[in-house]
Enzyme design. Structure first.
Site, mmCIF file in Angstrom:
data_model
loop_
_atom_site.group_PDB
_atom_site.id
_atom_site.type_symbol
_atom_site.label_atom_id
_atom_site.label_comp_id
_atom_site.label_asym_id
_atom_site.label_seq_id
_atom_site.Cartn_x
_atom_site.Cartn_y
_atom_site.Cartn_z
ATOM 1 N N CYS A 1 -37.340 49.769 84.713
ATOM 2 C CA CYS A 1 -38.667 49.276 85.102
ATOM 3 C C CYS A 1 -39.735 50.344 84.977
ATOM 4 C CB CYS A 1 -38.654 48.783 86.539
ATOM 5 S SG CYS A 1 -37.674 47.328 86.783
ATOM 6 N N ARG B 1 -38.637 54.513 92.019
ATOM 7 C CA ARG B 1 -37.708 53.856 92.933
ATOM 8 C C ARG B 1 -36.586 54.849 93.179
ATOM 9 N NH1 ARG B 1 -36.651 47.685 90.829
ATOM 10 N NH2 ARG B 1 -38.786 47.023 90.694
#
Length: 422
Positions: A116, A121
Site C-alpha cells: 500500500c 504501517r
C-alpha cells in the site's frame, strides 16, 4: 498497462452481487499454515492480492488447487520458512505469515512489507507482541528474522493502539503457542471475527470473539484440523456499490451482504438523505430528492471505515453543501484528492481533514490516475456522474481488491470499458 474508459451520466439499475472479502481471505489463507490437512475455502474473491498470497504459499512449499471461487490448500508440505522480498514488496498482507510460520516451525524470515502507498504501517506492534511471547527478533538486511526454538509461550499482550494485522498475526501465533494468550485492545473487525471462528471451529479454544479482549488457549505446536469454510462478503466492495447507487441517485439492490457489517456506511448514507432498505442478506439504496452533506470521522470498527472515505468523498462532491472528512487512522490517505480536483471537484485539505464543497453535476470527465486501491474506486464513482468521458489509468490498483469491477458495473447499466494503453 490497462485503463478504464467510463462515460458518465448513464442510468444504473437492477442488482449487484458482492464477492468474498479480500481482507478476510488473506489472513484465512495465512491461517492454513497452522493446519495439518487439505483445507477448502469457498467464496474466495478472484483478485490479484489473493493470487499473490497463494503464490507465497507455493514458495513456502505448500500447494493449492483453485477452481473459480474455491481453493483447496495443503500446507503440510511447507519446507521453507522465508517469505522473500519479491512477493512481500507487492503486498503488505504478506506479513501475516509471520505469526503462523514462527508458531509452527520456531523460526522464520519475512521481508519487511511493501504494498500500500497510504502511509506508514509499522509492524512494530506485531514484533513487540511476538517478543512478549518469547520470540527473539532481529531486523537484518530488510528481513525480520524471528526465532523461538522451543515454540511461542502464551502471554498477556496489550496493544498500544488497535491494529488489525497485529491482532490477526497474534491470534494465529497464539493458536499454536504453549499456554494461554490474552490480547487486550484487540481489533474487532468482522474479518478478525471470522478468523477466530474458523480457528474455534477447528478445535482451538478462544473466548471473547468480536470483543477487544480475546483469550486463546494454544495447542502447544500441535497442528490443527481446519474445517471447510466460506469467506464472508466484502463489506468494502458492498459499500462501494452502495455509493455507486447514491452518487448516481438511482435505485440499486446489493445482494450477498451482511447488513450488520455495513451499519456505519448505512448510517452515513441515511444522514445524506438516502433511504436504505435492509433484508437478511441484501440492502437496497433508494434515490432521494436532495443529497445532503455529511461529516465523517474514520475510526476502527464498528466506526466508519477508512477504506470507505475515498468513496464518500466522491459522493460528497454531489451533495448540496459542504461536507468534511477527518481521516484519523492513516496519513497520506488523501492522494485521490488531486485527481478528483482534475475532474472539477471543490476540495480543500487542512492536515488530515478534507472539506468538500458539493454541487450536483459539477464534475467533468478527463484523464486521471489511480494511486491506491480505494482511491481508484473513488475515481470510478466520480466518473459515473462526470459529464463526458473519463479515463482512469493505473487500474492495477483496482484489480488488487475488486473482482470483475467493470463487468459488475456494466451489468447495472454503467458504460465502462477496459482498454490497453497505446
Amino acid at each position: 498497462m490497462e485503463y478504464l474508459k467510463i462515460v458518465g451520466g448513464k442510468d444504473i439499475s437492477g442488482s449487484v452481487e458482492i464477492s468474498g472479502a479480500k481482507n478476510a481471505a488473506l489472513p484465512l489463507i495465512a491461517c492454513t499454515i497452522l493446519g495439518k490437512n487439505e483445507i477448502t475455502i469457498g467464496n474466495l474473491p478472484n483478485v490479484v492480492d489473493i493470487n499473490t498470497f497463494l503464490k507465497l504459499i507455493l514458495k513456502l512449499g505448500g500447494s493449492f488447487v483453485k477452481e473459480e471461487n474455491k481453493v483447496k490448500i495443503n500446507t503440510s508440505t511447507i519446507n521453507n520458512t522465508t517469505a522473500t522480498y519479491d512477493i512481500v514488496k507487492t503486498m503488505r498482507a504478506s506479513i501475516l505469515v509471520l505469526g503462523p510460520l514462527l508458531a509452527r516451525f520456531g523460526h522464520c524470515e519475512v521481508s519487511l512489507p511493501g504494498g500500500c502507498a497510504i502511509g506508514q504501517r509499522p509492524v512494530d506492534l506485531h514484533l513487540k507482541a511476538l517478543e512478549q511471547m518469547g520470540a527473539k527478533i532481529e531486523i537484518l538486511q530488510g528481513y525480520i528474522k524471528a526465532t523461538a526454538p522451543n515454540g511461542l509461550k502464551g502471554a498477556k499482550i496489550v496493544f498500544d493502539k488497535v491494529t488489525v494485522g497485529g491482532t490477526e498475526n497474534i491470534v494465529m501465533a497464539a493458536a499454536l503457542a504453549h499456554g494461554v494468550t490474552t490480547i487486550i485492545n484487540a481489533a474487532k473487525e468482522p474479518e478478525i471475527v471470522q478468523l477466530c471462528e474458523v480457528l474455534a471451529n477447528s478445535g482451538v479454544k478462544i473466548e471473547g470473539i468480536g470483543t477487544s479482549k480475546i483469550v486463546i488457549e494454544g495447542t502447544g505446536q500441535k497442528l490443527i484440523d481446519i474445517k471447510p469454510f466460506d469467506v464472508i462478503p466484502d463489506r468494502i466492495e458492498a459499500g462501494t456499490y452502495m455509493c455507486a447507487a447514491a452518487i448516481t441517485n438511482k435505485k440499486l439492490k446489493i445482494n450477498k451482504v451482511i447488513p450488520l457489517h455495513l451499519e456505519a456506511v448505512i448510517s452515513k448514507l441515511e444522514e445524506m438523505n438516502f433511504e436504505v432498505l435492509q433484508d437478511e442478506n441484501s440492502v437496497t439504496i433508494l434515490p432521494t430528492n436532495e443529497i445532503k452533506p455529511v461529516n465523517i470521522i474514520t475510526t476502527e470498527y464498528p466506526g466508519f471505515p477508512t477504506d470507505m472515505q475515498a468513496q464518500f468523498m466522491a459522493l460528497a462532491t454531489q451533495a448540496n453543501g459542504t461536507s468534511t472528512i477527518d481521516e484519523r487512522l492513516f496519513e497520506n490517505r488523501f492522494m485521490h484528492v488531486s485527481e478528483l480536483l482534475r475532474l472539477g471537484a471543490d476540495i480543500h485539505l487542512n492536515g488530515n481533514i478534507a472539506t468538500i464543497n458539493g454541487k450536483m453535476g459539477s464534475l467533468n470527465g478527463t484523464d486521471v490516475m489511480a494511486t491506491d486501491l480505494r482511491a481508484s474506486s473513488a475515481l470510478v464513482l466520480a466518473a459515473l456522474v462526470a459529464n463526458g468521458e473519463t479515463n482512469i489509468h493505473r487500474i492495477y490498483h483496482l484489480d488488487r481488491g475488486y473482482e470483475n469491477l467493470e463487468g459488475k458495473l456494466s451489468l447495472i447499466g454503467a458504460d465502462v470499458k477496459r482498454s490497453k494503453e497505446d
